[in-house]
Write a protein that holds these residues in place. Structure first.
Motif, PDB file in Angstrom:
ATOM      1  N   VAL A 180       0.835  -1.204   0.000  1.00 19.63           N
ATOM      2  CA  VAL A 180       0.000   0.000   0.000  1.00 19.63           C
ATOM      3  C   VAL A 180       0.869   1.253   0.000  1.00 19.63           C
ATOM      4  N   GLU A 181       1.918   1.263   0.819  1.00 21.39           N
ATOM      5  CA  GLU A 181       2.807   2.430   0.856  1.00 21.39           C
ATOM      6  C   GLU A 181       3.515   2.641  -0.480  1.00 21.39           C
ATOM      7  N   ALA A 182       3.903   1.562  -1.152  1.00 15.54           N
ATOM      8  CA  ALA A 182       4.561   1.690  -2.450  1.00 15.54           C
ATOM      9  C   ALA A 182       3.626   2.299  -3.486  1.00 15.54           C
ATOM     10  N   VAL A 183       2.381   1.847  -3.507  1.00 15.38           N
ATOM     11  CA  VAL A 183       1.419   2.391  -4.469  1.00 15.38           C
ATOM     12  C   VAL A 183       1.125   3.850  -4.157  1.00 15.38           C
ATOM     13  N   LEU A 184       0.901   4.165  -2.878  1.00 13.77           N
ATOM     14  CA  LEU A 184       0.638   5.560  -2.507  1.00 13.77           C
ATOM     15  C   LEU A 184       1.841   6.446  -2.829  1.00 13.77           C
ATOM     16  N   GLY A 185       3.048   5.915  -2.668  1.00 11.09           N
ATOM     17  CA  GLY A 185       4.261   6.673  -2.982  1.00 11.09           C
ATOM     18  C   GLY A 185       4.378   6.996  -4.463  1.00 11.09           C
ATOM     19  N   GLN A 186       3.811   6.146  -5.312  1.00 10.66           N
ATOM     20  CA  GLN A 186       3.825   6.385  -6.759  1.00 10.66           C
ATOM     21  C   GLN A 186       2.756   7.387  -7.184  1.00 10.66           C
ATOM     22  N   HIS A 187       1.841   7.710  -6.284  1.00 12.16           N
ATOM     23  CA  HIS A 187       0.706   8.568  -6.627  1.00 12.16           C
ATOM     24  C   HIS A 187       0.651   9.820  -5.763  1.00 12.16           C
ATOM     25  N   GLU A 188       1.814  10.360  -5.410  1.00  9.77           N
ATOM     26  CA  GLU A 188       1.831  11.591  -4.623  1.00  9.77           C
ATOM     27  C   GLU A 188       1.544  12.775  -5.538  1.00  9.77           C
ATOM     28  N   PRO A 189       0.906  13.806  -4.987  1.00 10.40           N
ATOM     29  CA  PRO A 189       0.583  14.959  -5.835  1.00 10.40           C
ATOM     30  C   PRO A 189       1.843  15.724  -6.236  1.00 10.40           C
ATOM     31  N   ASP A 190       1.801  16.313  -7.427  1.00  7.28           N
ATOM     32  CA  ASP A 190       2.913  17.148  -7.871  1.00  7.28           C
ATOM     33  C   ASP A 190       2.754  18.561  -7.287  1.00  7.28           C
ATOM     34  N   ASP A 229       0.560  13.003 -11.316  1.00 10.33           N
ATOM     35  CA  ASP A 229       1.180  12.775 -12.616  1.00 10.33           C
ATOM     36  C   ASP A 229       1.082  11.315 -13.042  1.00 10.33           C
ATOM     37  N   THR A 230       1.187  10.402 -12.098  1.00 12.54           N
ATOM     38  CA  THR A 230       1.120   8.982 -12.436  1.00 12.54           C
ATOM     39  C   THR A 230      -0.217   8.659 -13.064  1.00 12.54           C
ATOM     40  N   CYS A 231      -1.302   9.072 -12.438  1.00 13.65           N
ATOM     41  CA  CYS A 231      -2.628   8.795 -12.981  1.00 13.65           C
ATOM     42  C   CYS A 231      -2.919   9.663 -14.191  1.00 13.65           C
ATOM     43  N   GLY A 232      -2.279  10.804 -14.287  1.00 15.10           N
ATOM     44  CA  GLY A 232      -2.463  11.646 -15.455  1.00 15.10           C
ATOM     45  C   GLY A 232      -2.056  10.928 -16.728  1.00 15.10           C
ATOM     46  N   SER A 233      -1.059  10.058 -16.627  1.00 14.36           N
ATOM     47  CA  SER A 233      -0.622   9.339 -17.811  1.00 14.36           C
ATOM     48  C   SER A 233      -1.401   8.047 -18.011  1.00 14.36           C
ATOM     49  N   TYR A 278      -4.729   7.343 -16.636  1.00 18.32           N
ATOM     50  CA  TYR A 278      -6.180   7.440 -16.600  1.00 18.32           C
ATOM     51  C   TYR A 278      -6.738   8.399 -17.641  1.00 18.32           C
ATOM     52  N   CYS A 279      -5.908   9.232 -18.209  1.00 24.02           N
ATOM     53  CA  CYS A 279      -6.426  10.270 -19.090  1.00 24.02           C
ATOM     54  C   CYS A 279      -5.688  10.231 -20.426  1.00 24.02           C
ATOM     55  N   GLY A 280      -6.386   9.821 -21.488  1.00 23.21           N
ATOM     56  CA  GLY A 280      -5.768   9.706 -22.803  1.00 23.21           C
ATOM     57  C   GLY A 280      -5.346  11.036 -23.397  1.00 23.21           C
ATOM     58  N   ASP A 281      -5.925  12.132 -22.927  1.00 30.53           N
ATOM     59  CA  ASP A 281      -5.575  13.455 -23.447  1.00 30.53           C
ATOM     60  C   ASP A 281      -4.438  14.097 -22.659  1.00 30.53           C
ATOM     61  N   PHE A 282      -3.867  13.384 -21.729  1.00 32.78           N
ATOM     62  CA  PHE A 282      -2.735  13.838 -20.919  1.00 32.78           C
ATOM     63  C   PHE A 282      -3.054  15.050 -20.055  1.00 32.78           C
ATOM     64  N   PHE A 283      -4.316  15.215 -19.705  1.00 32.83           N
ATOM     65  CA  PHE A 283      -4.670  16.232 -18.729  1.00 32.83           C
ATOM     66  C   PHE A 283      -4.389  15.665 -17.355  1.00 32.83           C
ATOM     67  N   PRO A 284      -3.865  16.456 -16.452  1.00 36.40           N
ATOM     68  CA  PRO A 284      -3.575  15.932 -15.117  1.00 36.40           C
ATOM     69  C   PRO A 284      -4.849  15.543 -14.381  1.00 36.40           C
ATOM     70  N   VAL A 285      -4.733  14.549 -13.557  1.00 34.56           N
ATOM     71  CA  VAL A 285      -5.845  14.092 -12.733  1.00 34.56           C
ATOM     72  C   VAL A 285      -5.689  14.723 -11.364  1.00 34.56           C
ATOM     73  N   GLU A 286      -6.738  15.373 -10.894  1.00 33.77           N
ATOM     74  CA  GLU A 286      -6.687  16.038  -9.596  1.00 33.77           C
ATOM     75  C   GLU A 286      -6.472  15.020  -8.480  1.00 33.77           C
ATOM     76  N   TYR A 287      -5.626  15.382  -7.539  1.00 29.13           N
ATOM     77  CA  TYR A 287      -5.351  14.534  -6.379  1.00 29.13           C
ATOM     78  C   TYR A 287      -6.446  14.731  -5.337  1.00 29.13           C
ATOM     79  N   PRO A 288      -6.954  13.697  -4.696  1.00 31.53           N
ATOM     80  CA  PRO A 288      -6.536  12.309  -4.815  1.00 31.53           C
ATOM     81  C   PRO A 288      -7.072  11.675  -6.094  1.00 31.53           C
TER      82      PRO A 288
END
Length: 92
Positions: free
Chosen positions: A46-56, A62-66, A68-78
């Motif tokens: 769980v900590e490893a996954v959360l560490g990969q998904h910290e807000p910029d 940024d991780t989910c921006g690439s 989850y979103c085909g248009d490369f728009f950033p995904v709001e955290y969380p």
């Protein structure tokens, strides 16, 4: 069998045990194995996954921006991944 399947199988051994009964040797071994080995490993996952998904710096994931979103728009955290983890932990 995957490691997660093995952990789930050990957890199933002790799940739903009546409160007034002493655990069998197999149940006790599963409890000890889960406490000593499974719980720290699951926490590390769980900590490893959360560490990969910290807000910029903009508060986006940024991780989910690439992923989850085909248009490369950033995904709001969380992001959806972090939200799913928190929900599974009963935090949301």
């Amino acid at each position: 069998m995957s490691e997660l399947d093995a952990i789930k199988a050990r957890a199933a051994v002790v799940a739903g045990k009546p409160d007034n009964r002493e655990p069998t040797e197999k149940e006790f071994d599963a409890l000890i194995d889960g406490a000593v080995h499974d719980v720290p490993r699951l926490v590390a996952v769980v900590e490893a996954v959360l560490g990969q998904h910290e807000p910029d710096v903009f508060g986006d994931c940024d991780t989910c921006g690439s992923s989850y979103c085909g248009d490369f728009f950033p995904v709001e955290y969380p992001c959806p991944t972090v939200a799913a983890i928190h929900q599974a932990l009963g935090e949301e």
